[in-house]
Design an enzyme around this catalytic site. Structure first.
Site, PDB file in Angstrom:
ATOM      1  N   ILE A  29      -0.094   2.172  -8.105  1.00 32.96           N
ATOM      2  CA  ILE A  29      -1.553   2.158  -8.208  1.00 32.96           C
ATOM      3  C   ILE A  29      -2.213   2.509  -6.866  1.00 32.96           C
ATOM      4  O   ILE A  29      -3.373   2.938  -6.834  1.00 32.96           O
ATOM      5  CB  ILE A  29      -2.020   0.777  -8.735  1.00 32.96           C
ATOM      6  CG1 ILE A  29      -3.389   0.864  -9.403  1.00 32.96           C
ATOM      7  CG2 ILE A  29      -2.006  -0.285  -7.646  1.00 32.96           C
ATOM      8  CD1 ILE A  29      -3.755  -0.361 -10.232  1.00 32.96           C
ATOM      9  N   HIS A  98      11.510  -4.004  -7.654  1.00 30.12           N
ATOM     10  CA  HIS A  98      11.024  -2.650  -7.895  1.00 30.12           C
ATOM     11  C   HIS A  98      11.531  -1.734  -6.799  1.00 30.12           C
ATOM     12  O   HIS A  98      11.591  -2.106  -5.624  1.00 30.12           O
ATOM     13  CB  HIS A  98       9.495  -2.597  -7.970  1.00 30.12           C
ATOM     14  CG  HIS A  98       8.798  -3.295  -6.842  1.00 30.12           C
ATOM     15  ND1 HIS A  98       8.682  -4.673  -6.787  1.00 30.12           N
ATOM     16  CD2 HIS A  98       8.199  -2.825  -5.731  1.00 30.12           C
ATOM     17  CE1 HIS A  98       8.031  -5.003  -5.674  1.00 30.12           C
ATOM     18  NE2 HIS A  98       7.736  -3.894  -5.010  1.00 30.12           N
ATOM     19  N   HIS A 100      10.756   1.690  -4.830  1.00 28.22           N
ATOM     20  CA  HIS A 100       9.739   2.703  -4.535  1.00 28.22           C
ATOM     21  C   HIS A 100      10.444   4.050  -4.376  1.00 28.22           C
ATOM     22  O   HIS A 100      11.429   4.138  -3.638  1.00 28.22           O
ATOM     23  CB  HIS A 100       9.036   2.420  -3.203  1.00 28.22           C
ATOM     24  CG  HIS A 100       8.265   1.142  -3.132  1.00 28.22           C
ATOM     25  ND1 HIS A 100       6.889   1.094  -3.230  1.00 28.22           N
ATOM     26  CD2 HIS A 100       8.663  -0.149  -2.955  1.00 28.22           C
ATOM     27  CE1 HIS A 100       6.469  -0.160  -3.096  1.00 28.22           C
ATOM     28  NE2 HIS A 100       7.529  -0.940  -2.922  1.00 28.22           N
TER      29      HIS A 100
HETATM   30  P1  AMP Z   1       5.855  -4.234  -2.571  1.00 34.95           P
HETATM   31  O1  AMP Z   1       4.842  -4.378  -1.480  1.00 34.95           O
HETATM   32  O2  AMP Z   1       7.139  -3.594  -2.165  1.00 34.95           O
HETATM   33  O3  AMP Z   1       6.071  -5.561  -3.296  1.00 34.95           O
HETATM   34  O4  AMP Z   1       5.243  -3.208  -3.596  1.00 34.95           O
HETATM   35  C1  AMP Z   1       4.372  -3.547  -4.627  1.00 34.95           C
HETATM   36  C2  AMP Z   1       3.731  -2.275  -5.069  1.00 34.95           C
HETATM   37  O5  AMP Z   1       3.157  -2.477  -6.343  1.00 34.95           O
HETATM   38  C3  AMP Z   1       2.609  -1.798  -4.140  1.00 34.95           C
HETATM   39  O6  AMP Z   1       2.930  -0.481  -3.666  1.00 34.95           O
HETATM   40  C4  AMP Z   1       1.393  -1.802  -5.042  1.00 34.95           C
HETATM   41  O7  AMP Z   1       0.498  -0.745  -4.768  1.00 34.95           O
HETATM   42  C5  AMP Z   1       2.000  -1.701  -6.415  1.00 34.95           C
HETATM   43  N1  AMP Z   1       1.209  -2.222  -7.504  1.00 34.95           N
HETATM   44  C6  AMP Z   1       0.583  -3.431  -7.550  1.00 34.95           C
HETATM   45  N2  AMP Z   1      -0.037  -3.590  -8.730  1.00 34.95           N
HETATM   46  C7  AMP Z   1       0.206  -2.465  -9.447  1.00 34.95           C
HETATM   47  C8  AMP Z   1      -0.167  -2.011 -10.753  1.00 34.95           C
HETATM   48  N3  AMP Z   1      -0.917  -2.757 -11.578  1.00 34.95           N
HETATM   49  N4  AMP Z   1       0.260  -0.786 -11.159  1.00 34.95           N
HETATM   50  C9  AMP Z   1       1.016  -0.019 -10.336  1.00 34.95           C
HETATM   51  N5  AMP Z   1       1.412  -0.393  -9.115  1.00 34.95           N
HETATM   52  C10 AMP Z   1       1.004  -1.592  -8.662  1.00 34.95           C
END
Ligand code: AMP
Ligand code: ZN
Length: 112
Positions: A29, A98, A100
């Protein structure tokens, strides 16, 4: 319940790139690069630090799916980076594992 469990169950919308039996790939997002896709297991695993031997199959599938992300977004030739943030120093903000997948521009190393 966890945000990414809700995304996996389609209870919260996301920009899905593809779905497989055990995982979902969707666009971040708040993208940090022209291509920034997250690959998550449908199963709730808190993070890599909490993964156990029984998770080996799904962990392997996440990496193979990361390669599929690169293929489908045209990053195989130019290059891409696969990142798993784990815990406070890595800035993990969502506590559902997750991967990236980032690319589409030169990526600096070492990371900040
Ligand atoms: P991390 O900081 O490695 O835990 O990554 C979490 C990621 O999730 C961040 O890059 C956010 O931008 C992403 N994120 C959070 N909420 C959403 C959402 N609803 N849809 C897509 N990505 C998201
Ligand atoms: Zn979850």
């Amino acid at each position: 319940m966890c945000l990414f469990c809700k995304i996996a169950k389609k209870e919260i919308p996301s920009k899905v790139l593809f779905e497989e039996e055990d995982l979902l790939a969707f666009h971040d997002i708040n993208p940090m690069a022209p291509i920034h896709v997250l690959v998550i297991p449908k199963q709730h695993i808190v993070g890599l630090g909490e993964a156990v031997a029984e998770n080996a199959e799904v962990l392997g599938k996440l990496l193979v799916a990361s390669r599929r992300v690169a293929e489908e977004t045209g990053l195989v030739q130019s290059g891409f980076r696969v990142v798993v943030n784990n815990g406070p120093h890595a800035g993990q903000s969502v506590f559902h594992l997750h991967v990236h997948v980032l690319g589409g521009r030169p990526l600096a190393w070492p990371p900040g």
